[in-house]
Design a protein around this motif. Structure first.
Motif, short mmCIF file in Angstrom:
data_model
loop_
_atom_site.label_atom_id
_atom_site.label_comp_id
_atom_site.label_asym_id
_atom_site.label_seq_id
_atom_site.Cartn_x
_atom_site.Cartn_y
_atom_site.Cartn_z
N UNK A 283 0.84 -1.21 0.00
CA UNK A 283 0.00 0.00 0.00
C UNK A 283 0.87 1.26 0.00
N UNK A 284 1.92 1.25 0.80
CA UNK A 284 2.80 2.43 0.84
C UNK A 284 3.46 2.67 -0.51
N UNK A 285 3.85 1.58 -1.18
CA UNK A 285 4.47 1.72 -2.50
C UNK A 285 3.46 2.26 -3.52
N UNK A 286 2.21 1.81 -3.42
CA UNK A 286 1.18 2.28 -4.35
C UNK A 286 0.90 3.77 -4.15
N UNK A 287 0.85 4.18 -2.88
CA UNK A 287 0.58 5.60 -2.61
C UNK A 287 1.69 6.49 -3.17
N UNK A 288 2.91 6.00 -3.11
CA UNK A 288 4.04 6.80 -3.56
C UNK A 288 4.20 6.81 -5.08
N UNK A 289 3.75 5.73 -5.76
CA UNK A 289 4.02 5.62 -7.21
C UNK A 289 2.80 5.84 -8.08
N UNK A 290 1.61 5.55 -7.58
CA UNK A 290 0.39 5.66 -8.41
C UNK A 290 -0.11 7.09 -8.39
N UNK A 291 -0.05 7.73 -9.54
CA UNK A 291 -0.52 9.11 -9.63
C UNK A 291 -1.95 9.23 -10.08
N UNK A 292 -2.64 8.13 -10.35
CA UNK A 292 -4.03 8.17 -10.83
C UNK A 292 -5.05 8.00 -9.71
N UNK A 293 -4.60 7.95 -8.47
CA UNK A 293 -5.53 7.76 -7.37
C UNK A 293 -6.36 9.01 -7.16
N UNK A 294 -7.65 8.76 -6.99
CA UNK A 294 -8.53 9.87 -6.65
C UNK A 294 -8.46 10.13 -5.15
N UNK A 295 -9.01 11.26 -4.75
CA UNK A 295 -8.98 11.61 -3.34
C UNK A 295 -9.77 10.60 -2.51
N UNK A 296 -10.90 10.14 -3.04
CA UNK A 296 -11.72 9.17 -2.32
C UNK A 296 -10.98 7.85 -2.17
N UNK A 297 -10.34 7.38 -3.26
CA UNK A 297 -9.60 6.12 -3.21
C UNK A 297 -8.40 6.23 -2.28
N UNK A 298 -7.75 7.38 -2.31
CA UNK A 298 -6.59 7.56 -1.43
C UNK A 298 -7.00 7.54 0.03
#
Length: 331
Positions: free
Chosen positions: A120-135
């Motif tokens: 999850x930490x890696x996804x938060x740092x690398x995925x730039x397509x996350x919406x605010x709700x998903x984040x």
């Protein structure tokens, strides 16, 4: 008469002497109070310094005791943990799933949780397509996983520290009991050591309380002596004004007497002066002579004719010649 004239000065001198004597006595009293205050302050400072050193020693002892108590608490926790494991082994002895399986299950769950957290930490740092709700949803999940990881860590650590031989439970229980007894003994020894430290601290606390009360007593004595000295100093200032006033009055009287004596002596000297010493007197006599008679330089007054040598020669002698009788010689 003279005694009556000196009587006011004698009274003033007597009163001044009495005030000066009282002033010296009051100054001695003030000095005595100041000296008492100084000694009390020195003693107070010395006692407070001793109390400061003693409080530092007490603090060191209490910190040492606290460390020993903490060590005893650690031994107690270890003993309780071992005893809890013994109870679990005994309760699961009849075919129930052993603690090893539970511990291993906990270790596996911990590993899965840590892996999920890393993902999850890696996804938060690398995925730039996350919406605010998903984040926000992922962050809530991450928070839950971190709490789960913290919950599983003690179980895994306990499994690593205590090895259980499932093939020989009796021997394992005995070894665990021995370990628990050793931890209990270490705990009791630590408590005894802490109690011994406390026995050393108790007289130090009594001495600290004594030094504190002694410091308070000396400080009260210092304040009392200073107040007494200040009170006497106020009285000295008032008395000193009276002394200075009396001295000024005596000085004024002495100067007045000296002035009167000086004027009298000057008048006597003036009265005893001769014309050759006083030009004004010589001028006055000259004016008087000129006004009363005929004065000629190198001559004489008219009334001095009869007394001259010539007049004496011309004046007939009034004395009669006395005849001397002849002497008769015998024939």
């Amino acid at each position: 008469m003279q005694s009556d004239e000196n009587s006011p000065d004698d009274d003033l001198r007597t009163r001044l002497h009495a005030m000066e004597t009282r002033l010296r006595r009051m100054r001695d009293q003030r000095s005595s109070h100041n000296e008492s205050a100084r000694r009390a302050a020195d003693s107070r400072d010395s006692v407070q310094e001793q109390g400061k050193e003693l409080r530092k020693a007490i603090e060191d002892k209490l910190n040492e005791q606290k460390e020993v108590r903490s060590r005893a608490k650690a031994h107690q926790n270890q003993r309780d943990s071992i005893q809890s494991r013994i109870r679990e082994i005994i309760s699961n002895k009849r075919g129930k799933k052993g603690d090893e399986g539970k511990a291993k299950t906990g270790v596996v769950a911990l590993s899965e949780t840590i892996a999920r957290i890393s993902s999850i930490e890696n996804r938060i740092m690398t995925d730039g397509n996350l919406t605010l709700k998903a984040e926000n949803r992922i962050l809530r999940e991450l928070k839950s996983l971190i709490a789960r990881r913290d919950e599983l860590l003690p179980a895994a650590a306990e499994f690593e520290s205590i090895k259980i031989d499932l093939g020989d439970l009796e021997s394992t229980i005995q070894s665990l009991k021995a370990e628990a007894d050793a931890q209990h003994k270490a705990m009791t020894d630590a408590h005894k050591e802490a109690d011994a430290i406390w026995e050393e601290v108790k007289p130090m606390l009594e001495e600290r309380d004594f030094l504190r009360s002694e410091g308070d007593r000396l400080h009260s004595l210092f304040v009392e002596s200073r107040e007494s000295a200040n009170s006497i100093h106020t009285e000295i200032e008032a008395l000193l004004k009276e002394v200075n006033k009396a001295r000024d009055e005596m000085r004024a009287r002495r100067e007045e007497r000296e002035r009167a004596i000086k004027d009298h002596n000057q008048s006597v000297r003036d009265a005893l002066k001769t014309p050759d010493q006083d030009e004004e007197l010589a001028d006055s006599l000259t004016e008087q002579l000129l006004s009363q008679g005929n004065l000629t330089l190198g001559g004489s007054m008219s009334g001095d004719a009869e007394g001259s040598p010539v007049a004496k020669e011309e004046k007939p002698s009034s004395r009669k010649r006395v005849r001397k009788p002849k002497s008769f010689r015998g024939r």
